[in-house]
Scaffold this motif. Structure first.
Motif, PDB file in Angstrom:
ATOM      1  N   ILE A  83      44.305  47.145  40.297  1.00 30.83           N
ATOM      2  CA  ILE A  83      45.688  46.895  40.452  1.00 30.83           C
ATOM      3  C   ILE A  83      46.319  47.194  41.516  1.00 30.83           C
ATOM      4  N   GLY A  84      46.724  46.055  42.345  1.00 30.64           N
ATOM      5  CA  GLY A  84      47.326  46.285  43.604  1.00 30.64           C
ATOM      6  C   GLY A  84      46.340  45.625  44.523  1.00 30.64           C
ATOM      7  N   LEU A  85      46.757  44.681  45.239  1.00 27.00           N
ATOM      8  CA  LEU A  85      45.755  43.925  46.146  1.00 27.00           C
ATOM      9  C   LEU A  85      46.176  43.823  47.458  1.00 27.00           C
ATOM     10  N   GLY A  86      46.886  44.697  47.875  1.00 27.58           N
ATOM     11  CA  GLY A  86      47.414  44.753  49.255  1.00 27.58           C
ATOM     12  C   GLY A  86      46.361  45.311  50.094  1.00 27.58           C
TER      13      GLY A  86
ATOM     14  N   GLN B  73      32.479  44.578  45.218  1.00 24.49           N
ATOM     15  CA  GLN B  73      31.757  43.489  45.202  1.00 24.49           C
ATOM     16  C   GLN B  73      30.429  43.568  46.036  1.00 24.49           C
ATOM     17  N   LYS B  74      30.609  43.577  47.358  1.00 27.08           N
ATOM     18  CA  LYS B  74      29.551  43.591  48.198  1.00 27.08           C
ATOM     19  C   LYS B  74      28.374  44.623  47.783  1.00 27.08           C
ATOM     20  N   ALA B  75      28.894  45.873  47.251  1.00 27.56           N
ATOM     21  CA  ALA B  75      27.899  46.808  46.764  1.00 27.56           C
ATOM     22  C   ALA B  75      27.236  46.595  45.268  1.00 27.56           C
ATOM     23  N   GLY B  76      27.820  45.322  44.852  1.00 23.10           N
ATOM     24  CA  GLY B  76      27.216  44.929  43.500  1.00 23.10           C
ATOM     25  C   GLY B  76      27.790  45.608  42.162  1.00 23.10           C
ATOM     26  N   TYR B  77      29.136  46.038  42.287  1.00 28.15           N
ATOM     27  CA  TYR B  77      29.768  46.417  41.088  1.00 28.15           C
ATOM     28  C   TYR B  77      30.707  45.214  40.611  1.00 28.15           C
ATOM     29  N   ASN B  78      30.819  45.050  39.383  1.00 32.22           N
ATOM     30  CA  ASN B  78      31.438  44.149  38.502  1.00 32.22           C
ATOM     31  C   ASN B  78      32.889  44.286  38.495  1.00 32.22           C
ATOM     32  N   ILE B  79      33.500  43.585  39.330  1.00 31.67           N
ATOM     33  CA  ILE B  79      35.072  43.288  39.439  1.00 31.67           C
ATOM     34  C   ILE B  79      35.431  42.652  38.409  1.00 31.67           C
ATOM     35  N   ALA B  80      35.845  42.905  37.323  1.00 34.09           N
ATOM     36  CA  ALA B  80      36.122  42.222  35.846  1.00 34.09           C
ATOM     37  C   ALA B  80      37.505  41.784  36.068  1.00 34.09           C
ATOM     38  N   ALA B  81      38.575  42.198  36.676  1.00 36.47           N
ATOM     39  CA  ALA B  81      39.832  42.126  36.526  1.00 36.47           C
ATOM     40  C   ALA B  81      40.696  42.394  37.652  1.00 36.47           C
ATOM     41  N   VAL B  82      41.759  41.651  38.018  1.00 40.99           N
ATOM     42  CA  VAL B  82      42.579  42.168  39.190  1.00 40.99           C
ATOM     43  C   VAL B  82      43.776  41.751  38.728  1.00 40.99           C
ATOM     44  N   LEU B  83      44.911  42.473  39.445  1.00 39.35           N
ATOM     45  CA  LEU B  83      46.168  42.298  38.906  1.00 39.35           C
ATOM     46  C   LEU B  83      47.250  42.610  40.280  1.00 39.35           C
ATOM     47  N   ASP B  84      48.199  41.855  40.512  1.00 40.78           N
ATOM     48  CA  ASP B  84      49.127  41.960  41.799  1.00 40.78           C
ATOM     49  C   ASP B  84      50.405  41.232  41.492  1.00 40.78           C
ATOM     50  N   THR B  85      51.512  41.702  41.903  1.00 42.11           N
ATOM     51  CA  THR B  85      52.751  40.948  41.636  1.00 42.11           C
ATOM     52  C   THR B  85      52.659  39.593  42.461  1.00 42.11           C
TER      53      THR B  85
ATOM     54  N   ALA C 171      50.976  36.366  43.230  1.00 42.44           N
ATOM     55  CA  ALA C 171      49.877  35.678  42.644  1.00 42.44           C
ATOM     56  C   ALA C 171      49.122  34.973  43.853  1.00 42.44           C
ATOM     57  N   ALA C 172      49.546  34.837  45.120  1.00 44.02           N
ATOM     58  CA  ALA C 172      48.591  34.393  45.977  1.00 44.02           C
ATOM     59  C   ALA C 172      47.375  35.183  46.346  1.00 44.02           C
ATOM     60  N   ARG C 173      47.652  36.713  46.087  1.00 50.89           N
ATOM     61  CA  ARG C 173      46.621  37.358  46.363  1.00 50.89           C
ATOM     62  C   ARG C 173      45.333  37.481  45.373  1.00 50.89           C
ATOM     63  N   LEU C 174      45.599  36.964  44.251  1.00 50.49           N
ATOM     64  CA  LEU C 174      44.511  36.900  43.022  1.00 50.49           C
ATOM     65  C   LEU C 174      43.758  35.835  43.224  1.00 50.49           C
ATOM     66  N   LYS C 175      43.914  34.895  44.111  1.00 55.95           N
ATOM     67  CA  LYS C 175      43.162  33.710  44.322  1.00 55.95           C
ATOM     68  C   LYS C 175      41.772  33.937  45.010  1.00 55.95           C
ATOM     69  N   GLU C 176      41.684  34.981  45.420  1.00 58.30           N
ATOM     70  CA  GLU C 176      40.446  35.361  46.310  1.00 58.30           C
ATOM     71  C   GLU C 176      39.418  35.752  45.292  1.00 58.30           C
ATOM     72  N   PHE C 177      39.601  36.038  44.079  1.00 56.28           N
ATOM     73  CA  PHE C 177      38.740  36.766  43.218  1.00 56.28           C
ATOM     74  C   PHE C 177      38.649  35.737  42.048  1.00 56.28           C
ATOM     75  N   ASP C 178      37.414  35.802  41.708  1.00 55.22           N
ATOM     76  CA  ASP C 178      36.750  34.907  40.614  1.00 55.22           C
ATOM     77  C   ASP C 178      36.703  35.633  39.249  1.00 55.22           C
ATOM     78  N   CYS C 179      37.638  36.265  38.669  1.00 59.31           N
ATOM     79  CA  CYS C 179      37.650  37.338  37.581  1.00 59.31           C
ATOM     80  C   CYS C 179      38.862  36.943  36.800  1.00 59.31           C
TER      81      CYS C 179
END
Length: 353
Positions: free
Chosen positions: A31-34, A45-57, A59-67
């Protein structure tokens, strides 16, 4: 992973933490993609962890993440096992935490919240109590070292909260930070983080005066930089803020509004514990003046610019246009390595053999 056991009377829960949790099987939400949140998500993600969900006020910041992109903090928390938050101000943390759509509403038994925000430590203590009431777990985890270092996984993170939980989550944090320090009970991580940020203000203001004296006295700026960083007057701020001053960028990765927020948090701590702030207080007021003059989004090291303007003398220096830095952890100290400038490299002992 952890197990829950009850006493024979069923009155008290005791958490038993496994020594080798399978952290990479956990679903992680951000939560918070500043600046901080974005870098943390990508490093995980690079270290192999599962980023399952993201949230930010934004919307443009969310586009980088496929979750998944849940609608609110509650929905995100319900979907994941570990929640990271990276928010700018105490009111933002409170807004994300509270209410029917807040993070707390989504907390259930065993979920973990790791808060990277630099916020009010007493507010954090209160939130931790509420999280525990719902069976959740929390770590306070402010970060320090600069954005470029964070992108490279070279920042330091302070952890506070239950010791067993901190040790369970340590392997995850060690994969994305170069130095992970446990500070003690909840609230104790934010105090050194805020005090460190306040100390950078003192260093930065003194650095500006030192460079100005040297330049007006006829000493070459690069020579001044090399002499001081090789001597007892050196500091992390001098080695990073100095080149940014000579570039005229003043560290745009962190705003002066956020720096002044940290100063206020430090002032509140000092007031509570009845410690006079004479040097830090003067630096705090100088930074406030720079904030009012240049605006909230001005870079955090901009205060020396007021001296440049007053004396009609800039502190630019050729050769630093492409300068960047990285951080090397040497015996627990953050040592700066310079890039993009002409510099004599010191060989590592292993390279000399």
């Amino acid at each position: 992973m952890f197990l829950l056991r009850r006493s024979a009377l069923g009155a008290k829960q005791i958490r038993l933490y496994s020594s080798q949790p399978d952290l990479k099987s956990k679903k992680v939400g951000i939560i918070g993609l500043g600046n901080v949140g974005n870098a943390v998500a990508k490093n995980l993600q690079k270290a192999g962890y599962n980023i399952a969900a993201v949230l930010d006020t934004d919307a443009a910041r969310l586009k980088e993440f496929d979750c998944a992109k849940p609608e609110n903090p509650r929905a995100l928390t319900e979907q994941v096992d570990v929640v990271f938050t990276a928010l700018p101000m105490p009111p933002h943390v409170k807004s994300v935490f509270e209410g029917d759509a807040g993070l707390l509403a989504g907390m259930t038994e065993g979920k973990i919240w790791i808060d990277h925000s630099t916020t009010d430590y007493e507010q954090t203590e209160g939130m931790n109590d509420l999280v525990k009431e719902k069976g959740g777990l929390m770590l306070e985890a402010p970060v320090t070292g600069g954005l470029e270092a964070l992108k490279k996984g070279q920042m330091t993170v302070f952890m506070a909260g239950e010791k067993n939980l901190a040790e369970e989550m340590r392997p995850m944090l060690e994969e994305i930070y170069c130095n992970v320090l446990y500070t003690g009970k909840m609230g104790t991580a934010l105090i050194p983080k805020v005090l460190s940020n306040m100390l950078t203000c003192v260093h930065n203001l003194a650095m500006g005066e030192v460079f100005m004296i040297a330049k007006r006295a006829g000493v070459d700026m690069r020579t001044t930089f090399d002499c001081i960083r090789a001597s007892s007057g050196n500091s992390f701020v001098f080695e990073t803020g100095g080149p940014m001053l000579m570039q005229g960028t003043y560290d745009p990765s962190f705003s002066i509004a956020l720096q002044c927020k940290d100063n206020r948090l430090g002032y509140q701590i000092a007031t509570k514990h009845k410690v006079p702030m004479e040097i830090l207080g003067h630096a705090m007021q100088t930074y406030n003046r720079a904030l009012y003059k240049y605006g909230e989004e001005a870079p955090c090291y901009i205060a020396p610019k007021m001296l440049e303007e007053a004396l009609e003398t800039d502190l630019r220096c050729d050769g630093f246009e492409n300068w960047t830095y990285s951080i090397q952890n040497v015996d627990g100290s953050s040592v700066i390595r310079h890039h993009g400038i002409d510099i004599k490299r010191t060989k590592n002992p292993s390279e000399e053999e």
